[in-house]
Motif scaffolding. Structure first.
Motif, short mmCIF file in Angstrom:
data_model
loop_
_atom_site.label_atom_id
_atom_site.label_comp_id
_atom_site.label_asym_id
_atom_site.label_seq_id
_atom_site.Cartn_x
_atom_site.Cartn_y
_atom_site.Cartn_z
N ILE A 73 0.85 -1.21 0.00
CA ILE A 73 0.00 0.00 0.00
C ILE A 73 0.87 1.25 0.00
O ILE A 73 0.58 2.23 -0.68
N GLN A 74 1.98 1.23 0.76
CA GLN A 74 2.89 2.37 0.77
C GLN A 74 3.44 2.64 -0.62
O GLN A 74 3.47 3.79 -1.08
N ARG A 75 3.85 1.59 -1.34
CA ARG A 75 4.40 1.76 -2.69
C ARG A 75 3.33 2.30 -3.65
O ARG A 75 3.62 3.17 -4.47
N MET A 76 2.12 1.81 -3.54
CA MET A 76 1.05 2.23 -4.45
C MET A 76 0.60 3.66 -4.21
O MET A 76 0.17 4.35 -5.13
N THR A 77 0.65 4.13 -2.97
CA THR A 77 0.07 5.43 -2.61
C THR A 77 1.08 6.51 -2.27
O THR A 77 0.74 7.69 -2.24
N GLY A 78 2.32 6.14 -1.93
CA GLY A 78 3.29 7.13 -1.48
C GLY A 78 3.11 7.49 -0.01
O GLY A 78 3.69 8.45 0.47
N LEU A 79 2.29 6.72 0.71
CA LEU A 79 2.05 6.99 2.13
C LEU A 79 3.09 6.24 2.97
O LEU A 79 2.80 5.26 3.63
N TYR A 80 4.32 6.72 2.93
CA TYR A 80 5.41 6.11 3.68
C TYR A 80 5.43 6.65 5.11
O TYR A 80 4.86 7.72 5.38
N PRO A 81 6.10 5.95 6.05
CA PRO A 81 6.16 6.44 7.43
C PRO A 81 6.66 7.88 7.49
O PRO A 81 7.62 8.25 6.82
N GLY A 82 5.97 8.68 8.28
CA GLY A 82 6.34 10.08 8.48
C GLY A 82 5.54 11.07 7.65
O GLY A 82 5.50 12.24 7.97
N VAL A 83 4.90 10.61 6.56
CA VAL A 83 4.13 11.54 5.73
C VAL A 83 2.78 11.82 6.39
O VAL A 83 2.22 10.97 7.07
N PHE A 84 2.30 13.03 6.23
CA PHE A 84 0.98 13.40 6.72
C PHE A 84 -0.04 13.12 5.63
O PHE A 84 0.26 13.20 4.44
N TYR A 85 -1.26 12.79 6.01
CA TYR A 85 -2.34 12.53 5.07
C TYR A 85 -3.61 13.16 5.62
O TYR A 85 -3.71 13.45 6.80
N GLU A 86 -4.57 13.38 4.73
CA GLU A 86 -5.87 13.90 5.15
C GLU A 86 -6.91 12.83 4.84
O GLU A 86 -6.88 12.21 3.78
N ILE A 87 -7.82 12.59 5.77
CA ILE A 87 -8.88 11.60 5.56
C ILE A 87 -10.09 12.31 4.96
O ILE A 87 -10.56 13.31 5.49
N GLU A 88 -10.55 11.79 3.83
CA GLU A 88 -11.76 12.29 3.18
C GLU A 88 -12.75 11.13 3.10
O GLU A 88 -12.40 10.06 2.62
N VAL A 89 -13.97 11.34 3.57
CA VAL A 89 -15.00 10.31 3.53
C VAL A 89 -16.16 10.84 2.68
O VAL A 89 -16.60 11.98 2.87
N THR A 90 -16.65 10.00 1.77
CA THR A 90 -17.78 10.42 0.94
C THR A 90 -19.03 10.55 1.80
O THR A 90 -19.10 10.02 2.91
N ASP A 91 -20.03 11.25 1.27
CA ASP A 91 -21.29 11.44 2.00
C ASP A 91 -21.93 10.11 2.38
O ASP A 91 -22.52 9.97 3.44
N GLU A 92 -21.80 9.11 1.51
CA GLU A 92 -22.38 7.80 1.79
C GLU A 92 -21.50 6.98 2.74
O GLU A 92 -21.93 5.94 3.23
N GLY A 93 -20.27 7.41 2.95
CA GLY A 93 -19.36 6.68 3.82
C GLY A 93 -18.78 5.43 3.19
O GLY A 93 -18.12 4.65 3.85
N ALA A 94 -19.01 5.25 1.89
CA ALA A 94 -18.55 4.04 1.22
C ALA A 94 -17.11 4.13 0.77
O ALA A 94 -16.48 3.11 0.52
N VAL A 95 -16.56 5.32 0.65
CA VAL A 95 -15.21 5.51 0.16
C VAL A 95 -14.43 6.38 1.14
O VAL A 95 -14.91 7.41 1.58
N VAL A 96 -13.23 5.93 1.48
CA VAL A 96 -12.32 6.71 2.32
C VAL A 96 -11.07 6.99 1.50
O VAL A 96 -10.46 6.08 0.97
#
Length: 60
Positions: free
Chosen positions: A17-40
């Motif tokens: 998942i880190q390789r696919m997204t670039g979310l390596y340890p130490g990086v900050f991310y923002e959580i976005e949830v759709t109105d239906e809550g089906a997608v994060v």
């Protein structure tokens, strides 16, 4: 909500998942949830590079 990827613990991400997204340890991310809550979405909030893994657990 803004969070940070940890090296261990409940916010640590699998290496694939880190390789696919670039979310390596130490990086900050923002959580976005759709109105239906089906997608994060976790878009990185800056550039991130893979680092050398550290041994042992030191979650704080």
């Amino acid at each position: 909500m803004i969070g940070r990827v940890q090296e261990c613990g409940c916010i640590a991400l699998p290496e694939e998942i880190q390789r696919m997204t670039g979310l390596y340890p130490g990086v900050f991310y923002e959580i976005e949830v759709t109105d239906e809550g089906a997608v994060v979405l976790l878009p990185p909030q800056g550039p991130s590079q893979p680092g050398e893994p550290t041994t042992g657990a030191r979650c704080g």
